[in-house]
Design a protein around this motif. Structure first.
Motif, mmCIF file in Angstrom:
data_model
loop_
_atom_site.group_PDB
_atom_site.id
_atom_site.type_symbol
_atom_site.label_atom_id
_atom_site.label_comp_id
_atom_site.label_asym_id
_atom_site.label_seq_id
_atom_site.Cartn_x
_atom_site.Cartn_y
_atom_site.Cartn_z
ATOM 1 N N THR A 38 -17.915 12.919 -1.038
ATOM 2 C CA THR A 38 -17.639 11.628 -1.671
ATOM 3 C C THR A 38 -16.138 11.325 -1.745
ATOM 4 O OG1 THR A 38 -17.698 12.625 -3.873
ATOM 5 C CG2 THR A 38 -19.752 11.649 -3.048
ATOM 6 N N LEU A 39 -15.284 12.294 -1.458
ATOM 7 C CA LEU A 39 -13.833 12.050 -1.477
ATOM 8 C C LEU A 39 -13.289 11.587 -0.119
ATOM 9 C CD1 LEU A 39 -12.534 15.011 -3.669
ATOM 10 C CD2 LEU A 39 -12.990 12.641 -4.340
ATOM 11 N N ARG A 40 -14.144 11.558 0.893
ATOM 12 C CA ARG A 40 -13.696 11.122 2.226
ATOM 13 C C ARG A 40 -13.160 9.698 2.152
ATOM 14 N NH1 ARG A 40 -15.524 8.584 6.883
ATOM 15 N NH2 ARG A 40 -17.529 8.009 5.996
ATOM 16 N N HIS A 41 -12.095 9.438 2.877
ATOM 17 C CA HIS A 41 -11.482 8.104 2.900
ATOM 18 C C HIS A 41 -12.176 7.232 3.947
ATOM 19 C CE1 HIS A 41 -7.330 9.324 1.070
ATOM 20 N NE2 HIS A 41 -8.367 9.788 0.379
ATOM 21 N N SER A 42 -12.977 6.302 3.487
ATOM 22 C CA SER A 42 -13.615 5.368 4.410
ATOM 23 C C SER A 42 -12.747 4.129 4.608
ATOM 24 C CB SER A 42 -15.005 4.984 3.907
ATOM 25 O OG SER A 42 -14.922 4.441 2.616
ATOM 26 N N GLU A 43 -11.800 3.930 3.720
ATOM 27 C CA GLU A 43 -10.905 2.765 3.785
ATOM 28 C C GLU A 43 -9.466 3.245 3.951
ATOM 29 O OE1 GLU A 43 -11.934 -0.574 2.913
ATOM 30 O OE2 GLU A 43 -14.027 0.077 2.890
ATOM 31 N N ARG A 44 -8.714 2.579 4.820
ATOM 32 C CA ARG A 44 -7.294 2.918 5.013
ATOM 33 C C ARG A 44 -6.508 2.764 3.718
ATOM 34 N NH1 ARG A 44 -4.763 3.061 9.940
ATOM 35 N NH2 ARG A 44 -3.003 1.876 9.135
ATOM 36 N N ALA A 45 -6.941 1.846 2.875
ATOM 37 C CA ALA A 45 -6.227 1.608 1.616
ATOM 38 C C ALA A 45 -6.190 2.870 0.756
ATOM 39 C CB ALA A 45 -6.867 0.457 0.849
ATOM 40 N N ALA A 46 -7.239 3.675 0.799
ATOM 41 C CA ALA A 46 -7.255 4.924 0.027
ATOM 42 C C ALA A 46 -6.160 5.864 0.533
ATOM 43 C CB ALA A 46 -8.623 5.592 0.118
ATOM 44 N N THR A 47 -5.991 5.934 1.843
ATOM 45 C CA THR A 47 -4.950 6.791 2.415
ATOM 46 C C THR A 47 -3.572 6.218 2.119
ATOM 47 O OG1 THR A 47 -6.534 7.333 4.165
ATOM 48 C CG2 THR A 47 -4.242 8.015 4.502
ATOM 49 N N GLU A 48 -3.427 4.904 2.144
ATOM 50 C CA GLU A 48 -2.152 4.278 1.780
ATOM 51 C C GLU A 48 -1.767 4.649 0.349
ATOM 52 O OE1 GLU A 48 -2.977 0.133 2.409
ATOM 53 O OE2 GLU A 48 -2.343 0.203 4.505
ATOM 54 N N ARG A 49 -2.729 4.593 -0.568
ATOM 55 C CA ARG A 49 -2.455 4.948 -1.972
ATOM 56 C C ARG A 49 -2.068 6.421 -2.097
ATOM 57 N NH1 ARG A 49 -6.891 1.544 -2.552
ATOM 58 N NH2 ARG A 49 -8.346 3.295 -2.793
ATOM 59 N N LEU A 50 -2.738 7.271 -1.335
ATOM 60 C CA LEU A 50 -2.439 8.696 -1.375
ATOM 61 C C LEU A 50 -1.006 8.973 -0.905
ATOM 62 C CD1 LEU A 50 -3.513 11.603 -1.811
ATOM 63 C CD2 LEU A 50 -4.200 11.555 0.598
ATOM 64 N N ILE A 51 -0.634 8.411 0.221
ATOM 65 C CA ILE A 51 0.728 8.612 0.736
ATOM 66 C C ILE A 51 1.752 8.036 -0.235
ATOM 67 C CG2 ILE A 51 2.338 7.968 2.579
ATOM 68 C CD1 ILE A 51 -0.037 8.288 4.537
ATOM 69 N N ALA A 52 1.470 6.893 -0.815
ATOM 70 C CA ALA A 52 2.379 6.312 -1.808
ATOM 71 C C ALA A 52 2.539 7.241 -3.009
ATOM 72 C CB ALA A 52 1.872 4.939 -2.250
ATOM 73 N N ARG A 53 1.448 7.884 -3.425
ATOM 74 C CA ARG A 53 1.511 8.833 -4.549
ATOM 75 C C ARG A 53 2.376 10.035 -4.181
ATOM 76 N NH1 ARG A 53 -3.764 9.138 -5.770
ATOM 77 N NH2 ARG A 53 -4.149 11.061 -4.632
ATOM 78 N N TRP A 54 2.240 10.536 -2.954
ATOM 79 C CA TRP A 54 3.092 11.647 -2.525
ATOM 80 C C TRP A 54 4.563 11.242 -2.533
ATOM 81 C CZ3 TRP A 54 -0.112 12.712 2.502
ATOM 82 C CH2 TRP A 54 -1.319 13.354 2.163
ATOM 83 N N ILE A 55 4.849 10.048 -2.018
ATOM 84 C CA ILE A 55 6.236 9.570 -1.971
ATOM 85 C C ILE A 55 6.792 9.436 -3.389
ATOM 86 C CG2 ILE A 55 7.702 7.597 -1.364
ATOM 87 C CD1 ILE A 55 5.843 7.283 1.164
ATOM 88 N N ARG A 56 6.014 8.883 -4.306
ATOM 89 C CA ARG A 56 6.451 8.790 -5.714
ATOM 90 C C ARG A 56 6.681 10.177 -6.295
ATOM 91 N NH1 ARG A 56 2.324 5.004 -5.905
ATOM 92 N NH2 ARG A 56 0.987 6.439 -7.074
ATOM 93 N N GLY A 57 5.825 11.131 -5.956
ATOM 94 C CA GLY A 57 5.995 12.502 -6.432
ATOM 95 C C GLY A 57 7.304 13.106 -5.960
ATOM 96 N N TRP A 58 7.632 12.889 -4.700
ATOM 97 C CA TRP A 58 8.922 13.369 -4.178
ATOM 98 C C TRP A 58 10.072 12.733 -4.949
ATOM 99 C CZ3 TRP A 58 10.699 17.004 -0.963
ATOM 100 C CH2 TRP A 58 9.772 17.690 -0.168
ATOM 101 N N ASP A 59 9.986 11.423 -5.170
ATOM 102 C CA ASP A 59 11.066 10.715 -5.869
ATOM 103 C C ASP A 59 11.209 11.186 -7.311
ATOM 104 O OD1 ASP A 59 11.533 9.285 -3.540
ATOM 105 O OD2 ASP A 59 10.459 7.487 -4.232
ATOM 106 N N ALA A 60 10.097 11.435 -7.981
ATOM 107 C CA ALA A 60 10.118 11.795 -9.400
ATOM 108 C C ALA A 60 10.425 13.268 -9.643
ATOM 109 C CB ALA A 60 8.780 11.430 -10.052
ATOM 110 N N ALA A 61 9.845 14.161 -8.836
ATOM 111 C CA ALA A 61 9.934 15.596 -9.122
ATOM 112 C C ALA A 61 10.774 16.378 -8.116
ATOM 113 C CB ALA A 61 8.521 16.196 -9.190
ATOM 114 N N GLY A 62 11.128 15.742 -7.020
ATOM 115 C CA GLY A 62 11.893 16.449 -6.000
ATOM 116 C C GLY A 62 11.044 17.256 -5.051
ATOM 117 N N LEU A 63 9.738 17.158 -5.203
ATOM 118 C CA LEU A 63 8.809 17.866 -4.329
ATOM 119 C C LEU A 63 7.420 17.277 -4.545
ATOM 120 C CD1 LEU A 63 8.539 20.300 -2.333
ATOM 121 C CD2 LEU A 63 7.821 21.645 -4.306
ATOM 122 N N ALA A 64 6.659 17.256 -3.485
ATOM 123 C CA ALA A 64 5.253 16.849 -3.540
ATOM 124 C C ALA A 64 4.615 17.374 -2.254
ATOM 125 C CB ALA A 64 5.117 15.329 -3.686
#
Length: 185
Positions: A38-64
């Protein structure tokens, strides 16, 4: 923290929005989600949100999470690393990875995870490293064990559409109640 790390076999680098197509192919592949379909990404938008979360993590914590590529070819084979979740005394580093099904069984998740655990111990050593997975995903549990994490929790996987699924949590140290709440939420 270094934005790019080279190993004998891999390139680990900070994600960008240009990684969307390659990461979406991996996250949309049902073979990658055998243990939690059920966690499979059927929509590109889910992957876009995931990558955005990783980028925010790098910006906030210095690593993601890093993008994981083969050193010889540059082919993106997945992602992996530690993402800081929770705040203050409840914070934990969540070790996670997703490797393409065509590259399973080659040790890429373990190689990436070892580097990630070493990185967070340098960056923020007082914060625990955890990994959580469903019990029937034995391969993920083996990776957690190989990088020095031990089982600290076994119980129902709250929110899982299959009520019989068991959640495992591994950690590099005992967790406080607040840290357990961050993970089990």
């Amino acid at each position: 923290m270094h934005d790019e790390i080279l190993t004998d076999r891999l390139i680990l680098r900070r994600p960008t929005t240009a990684d969307l197509d390659a990461i979406h192919r991996i996250y949309a592949d049902p073979r990658v989600w055998e243990h939690y379909p059920t966690l499979r990404h059927s929509e590109r938008a889910a992957t876009e949100r995931l990558i955005a979360r990783w980028i925010r993590g790098w910006d906030a914590a210095g690593l993601a999470s890093w993008i994981v590529s083969l050193r010889g070819t540059g082919e993106i084979v997945g992602n992996g690393g530690c993402v800081l979740i929770g705040d203050g005394d409840a914070a934990v580093w969540n070790l996670g990875y997703r490797i393409s099904a065509d590259h399973h069984g080659r040790g890429f998740a373990t190689e990436t995870s070892r580097i990630a655990v070493d990185a967070v111990r340098l960056l923020r050593p007082a914060t625990p490293v955890v990994a959580f997975m469903v019990e029937h995903n034995r391969a993920s549990a083996v990776v957690a064990e190989k990088v020095g994490l031990t089982l600290v929790h076994r119980g129902p996987d709250a929110g899982n559409p299959d009520p019989g699924v068991i959640r495992l949590v591994y950690s590099d140290r005992p967790l406080t109640d607040a840290q357990r709440a961050t993970i089990l939420g």
